[in-house]
Design a protein around this motif. Structure first.
Motif, PDB file in Angstrom:
ATOM      1  N   LEU A 142      53.705  42.218  37.975  1.00 14.97           N
ATOM      2  CA  LEU A 142      53.308  41.096  37.132  1.00 14.97           C
ATOM      3  C   LEU A 142      51.846  40.691  37.220  1.00 14.97           C
ATOM      4  O   LEU A 142      51.389  39.920  36.380  1.00 14.97           O
ATOM      5  CB  LEU A 142      54.177  39.868  37.471  1.00 14.97           C
ATOM      6  N   GLY A 143      51.101  41.194  38.217  1.00 13.19           N
ATOM      7  CA  GLY A 143      49.744  40.681  38.325  1.00 13.19           C
ATOM      8  C   GLY A 143      48.685  41.623  38.851  1.00 13.19           C
ATOM      9  O   GLY A 143      47.552  41.619  38.374  1.00 13.19           O
ATOM     10  N   GLU A 144      49.025  42.444  39.827  1.00 13.78           N
ATOM     11  CA  GLU A 144      47.991  43.197  40.536  1.00 13.78           C
ATOM     12  C   GLU A 144      47.399  44.294  39.654  1.00 13.78           C
ATOM     13  O   GLU A 144      48.116  45.081  39.038  1.00 13.78           O
ATOM     14  CB  GLU A 144      48.557  43.806  41.817  1.00 13.78           C
ATOM     15  N   GLU A 145      46.064  44.327  39.640  1.00 14.34           N
ATOM     16  CA  GLU A 145      45.362  45.341  38.845  1.00 14.34           C
ATOM     17  C   GLU A 145      43.900  45.360  39.274  1.00 14.34           C
ATOM     18  O   GLU A 145      43.191  44.364  39.118  1.00 14.34           O
ATOM     19  CB  GLU A 145      45.460  45.013  37.363  1.00 14.34           C
ATOM     20  N   THR A 146      43.464  46.486  39.836  1.00 11.64           N
ATOM     21  CA  THR A 146      42.050  46.666  40.128  1.00 11.64           C
ATOM     22  C   THR A 146      41.350  47.102  38.850  1.00 11.64           C
ATOM     23  O   THR A 146      41.676  48.147  38.280  1.00 11.64           O
ATOM     24  CB  THR A 146      41.848  47.722  41.226  1.00 11.64           C
ATOM     25  N   LEU A 147      40.403  46.292  38.402  1.00 15.67           N
ATOM     26  CA  LEU A 147      39.696  46.569  37.153  1.00 15.67           C
ATOM     27  C   LEU A 147      38.422  47.343  37.460  1.00 15.67           C
ATOM     28  O   LEU A 147      37.589  46.898  38.254  1.00 15.67           O
ATOM     29  CB  LEU A 147      39.363  45.256  36.439  1.00 15.67           C
ATOM     30  N   VAL A 148      38.275  48.499  36.852  1.00 11.98           N
ATOM     31  CA  VAL A 148      37.152  49.397  37.115  1.00 11.98           C
ATOM     32  C   VAL A 148      36.344  49.565  35.830  1.00 11.98           C
ATOM     33  O   VAL A 148      36.902  49.873  34.768  1.00 11.98           O
ATOM     34  CB  VAL A 148      37.648  50.771  37.614  1.00 11.98           C
ATOM     35  N   ASP A 149      35.053  49.360  35.930  1.00 11.29           N
ATOM     36  CA  ASP A 149      34.162  49.622  34.804  1.00 11.29           C
ATOM     37  C   ASP A 149      34.187  51.125  34.526  1.00 11.29           C
ATOM     38  O   ASP A 149      33.785  51.933  35.373  1.00 11.29           O
ATOM     39  CB  ASP A 149      32.748  49.156  35.145  1.00 11.29           C
ATOM     40  N   ILE A 178      52.852  43.708  33.805  1.00  9.60           N
ATOM     41  CA  ILE A 178      53.513  43.115  32.641  1.00  9.60           C
ATOM     42  C   ILE A 178      52.934  41.712  32.462  1.00  9.60           C
ATOM     43  O   ILE A 178      53.406  40.746  33.054  1.00  9.60           O
ATOM     44  CB  ILE A 178      55.037  43.074  32.836  1.00  9.60           C
ATOM     45  N   THR A 179      51.890  41.612  31.697  1.00  9.55           N
ATOM     46  CA  THR A 179      51.221  40.336  31.460  1.00  9.55           C
ATOM     47  C   THR A 179      51.640  39.784  30.098  1.00  9.55           C
ATOM     48  O   THR A 179      52.148  40.515  29.245  1.00  9.55           O
ATOM     49  CB  THR A 179      49.699  40.516  31.520  1.00  9.55           C
TER      50      THR A 179
END
Length: 744
Positions: free
Chosen positions: A658-665, A738-739
């Motif tokens: 439901l929430g975790e996500e490492t955002l990578v450029d 799942i946002t």
């Protein structure tokens, strides 16, 4: 020698009551009162502090380093760069012949090269008399680069994926029959694609190292998940004997796989201590953990299933693409569970990788199965809907009696019982099958299930056991306590095996001066140490019987009485050896047993995850409202700590879902949410009551019947939530997390 806290006086007088009892953790008091010391809390006179300077480019060469402003600050002792760092040995290449080489996190020889291999690589370390001065000075170091082209976009590289080869530990692929043809011919089929993002560890204790040299002898306080590997890796890097390296890791504030390898912070703390000639402490910031410690790989997966109208699977295809860094990485066994869970006539599984200019990926709780089960279980759920079958009934129709891929025996498998018990307790019969059919006011209510599965492992563990005439027992082994209650569990196993009260057992652990224990990973530590405890206690009981015969007393007398009457103050049993030959022999025995068992059995912990969610019909907000996990983990050594481990895995799985996500450029490879403000881990408000039930039946092929509880709890969690969300809304979300934007 670092000694574990004294055990509380918990009277457990009989063998039958000690094993499986929900005893309080022996380290509970020191942790809750703040008396437990972690890696950054050991006092040293004249202690210096270190801070890292991270590269801001993805790939290139350093052309200049300006340290003038940093060195001009009061309290700054040194700024160490590739221009002045002492030479270290290059990291060893990972090899199964010498398993301690698996501690290598990357191929980079930090500060012994002007090359930059990922955005965030340490390019300098500042040492000062205070933490504040070190971090201030690190911000003032100016580094110039000549940039080189870099590959950083995971999605763009998917067409270039290379199939993973089979290795001694992790198979890359496999199959039986013709799965593609069977899929084409199936009466009913699904062919779905899923993605999961990169995830990062956020342990309560960020990575921290305190290092002190005395001549060529090194003492390191480090939150390590494998003390022996850490010791040998540092000995190699700094050209000293491993016997001159003392690693102390009595308490570890969470690891989840992120502290198995030796990362740059540990190495550079040791280097800094050697340069300035005084003890040095290096504590990574939260951002520093993201920049220098690998995380879980992103994945792109395909799951295609075909079945007849009778609900029997005829085809199962599961393929995955994951990421490696050009400087190293861990191959995740994403399709592992798909080799074992469903009795399809035709199966094809294959793992592939792409290589990026990025930091190494690494193990994270249930590496592979955690994200692989999300895709598999969601696809199974979707096919059940298309067949108009209850998702549990569909799973049970395809529950195999033998391993479906190769026909091997299951050493133990309680999935049918787990689902039966769970369905009754969770009131699955109250579920109406149509998506969107259950409501509570403005909330759409959904129920979902998924299967949990994690292989069971066992590694060498050296230890000593001493039983004294006063009736006390001392267990000494360099195992790891990361919050799972290891010292308590092994005290219980020892007490049970010797037939002595739990309060009579004292345990020393977390110190490389002790006999080498296994790493805390793969849910293997409990089974591994338990095996050696049973071997050691068997020797002690044999020797006690001999003493009893010589002394003319009954072998049924207590161990203390036998020793007293025999005129002995103690007996000692040693299992394994830390000598070079002893280590080699232990590794040979491990590999022999591993390969022999793998030819005969499939060993795994498993379970059924039951989830209820509520989705706001207007905003798409998802709330997990009920949870039940029913698990087959073999013998339960401590009911309280086992349930806690399983709950912890479920909480971590809820975060991934439901929430975790490492955002990578995608253009620079730089992590853009390297903090806990923007990387969303679960908080108390996100987590419902989590009910846990364990079958408790032993696996006859494992020591004391133990299978392992640390990782199976996270497996299937994201799948169960995705399935519940689909039941609530009719929307099948195939991309984690799942946002709400994916539901509106």
């Amino acid at each position: 020698m670092t000694q574990a806290p004294a055990l509380p006086h918990t009277p457990v007088p009989t063998r039958t009551r000690v094993l499986g009892e929900p005893l309080n953790r022996v380290d509970g008091h020191v942790k809750t009162t703040g008396a437990a010391r972690f890696s950054a809390e050991y006092p040293f006179p004249d202690l210096a502090h270190a801070a890292l300077v991270h590269a801001t480019v993805t790939r290139g060469r350093i052309t200049a380093v300006d340290t003038e402003d940093a060195l001009g600050l009061p309290g700054v002792l040194a700024v160490i760069t590739h221009e002045n760092a002492p030479e270290m040995k290059a990291p060893p290449r990972p090899s199964l012949v010498n398993m301690s080489t698996l501690a290598t996190s990357t191929t980079v020889n930090y500060l012994n090269t002007d090359e930059v291999h990922w955005n965030g690589q340490p390019v300098a370390v500042v040492v000062a008399t205070s933490l504040e001065a070190a971090r201030d000075a690190a911000r003032r170091v100016r580094v110039s680069y000549a940039q080189l082209p870099a590959t950083t976009n995971f999605e763009r590289e998917l067409p270039n994926a290379v199939a993973q080869k089979n290795s001694g530990l992790i198979p890359g692929g496999g199959g039986k029959g013709d799965a593609d043809a069977a899929l084409e011919a199936a009466d009913v089929s699904v062919d779905l694609h899923f993605t999961t993002p990169m995830h990062h560890h956020n342990a309560l204790e960020p990575h921290a190292t305190t290092a002190a040299w005395t001549g060529d002898r090194l003492t390191v306080y480090d939150g390590a998940q494998n003390i022996d590997w850490t010791r040998r890796h540092l000995a190699h890097k700094f050209g000293v004997s491993h016997t001159d390296v003392h690693v102390i890791s009595t308490f570890v504030g969470g690891g989840f796989g992120g502290k198995i390898n030796v990362w740059p912070g540990t190495i550079l703390a040791v280097l800094a201590a050697r340069v300035v000639g005084r003890p040095v402490r290096l504590m990574l910031t939260r951002e520093g953990v993201y920049r220098t410690v690998g995380g879980r790989t992103p994945s792109a997966q395909r799951v295609a299933l075909g079945a007849g109208h009778d609900g029997r699977l005829t085809a199962l295809i599961h393929t995955s693409v994951t990421q490696l860094g050009r400087v190293g990485g861990v191959e995740e066994q994403v399709v592992s569970q798909s080799r074992h869970l469903y009795d399809a006539e035709n199966i094809l599984v294959q793992q592939s990788q792409v290589t990026l200019d990025a930091l190494s990926t690494t193990s994270m709780r249930a590496p592979g199965e955690s994200i692989g089960s999300f895709a598999l279980e969601a696809a199974v759920d979707e096919l059940a809907y298309r067949l108009d079958l209850d998702p549990i009934e569909f799973r049970m129709r395809n529950e195999p009696d033998r391993n479906p891929l190769d026909g091997k025996l299951f050493a133990r498998r309680g999935l049918r019982e787990a689902y039966a018990r769970g369905a009754k307790r969770f009131r699955w019969q109250d579920r109406t099958p149509e998506p969107g059919s259950m409501r509570d006011g403005r909330w759409l209510v959904g129920m979902g299930v998924a299967t949990a599965y994690h292989p069971s492992w066992q590694f060498p563990a050296n230890l000593t056991l001493r039983i004294s005439a006063d009736g006390t027992v001392l267990l000494r082994c360099a195992f790891h306590e990361m919050g799972m209650g290891s010292a308590t569990a092994f005290g219980q196993v020892t007490a049970y095996s010797l037939g002595v009260p739990f309060a009579a057992v004292r345990v020393e652990y977390g110190d490389s001066d002790l006999p080498a224990g296994p790493g805390a990973g793969g849910s293997a530590q409990t089974a591994s140490v338990t095996s050696s405890i049973l071997e050691g206690t068997a020797r002690l009981k044999r020797d006690l019987r001999r003493l009893a015969r010589r002394a003319g007393v009954s072998p049924a007398e207590s161990p203390g009485a036998i020793l007293t009457l025999a005129g002995r103050d103690h007996l000692t049993a040693t299992v394994g050896s830390d000598t070079r030959l002893g280590q080699l022999g232990g590794q040979v025995r491990f590999m022999t047993k591993f390969l022999r068992d793998r030819r005969r059995y499939v060993k795994a912990a498993c379970g059924a995850q039951f989830c209820e969610v509520r989705v706001d019909q207007d905003t798409g907000e998802v709330r997990v409202s009920r949870w039940l996990g029913v698990f087959d983990i073999g013998t339960v050594v401590n009911a309280k700590t086992a349930a806690s481990q399983l709950r912890g895995g479920i909480v971590m799985g809820i975060g991934a879902a439901l929430g975790e996500e490492t955002l990578v450029d995608r253009d620079t490879g730089r992590i853009v949410n390297a903090n806990l403000a923007e990387y969303h881990v679960p908080v108390h408000a996100d987590i419902p009551r989590i009910d846990i039930e364990c079958l408790g039946d032993p696996d006859p092929t494992m020591p004391l019947g133990v299978l392992g509880a640390g990782e199976v709890g996270i497996v299937g969690v994201a799948g169960a939530i995705a399935n519940a969300v689909h039941h609530a809304t009719g929307r099948r979300v195939r991309d984690l997390p799942i946002t709400l934007d994916k539901l509106l």
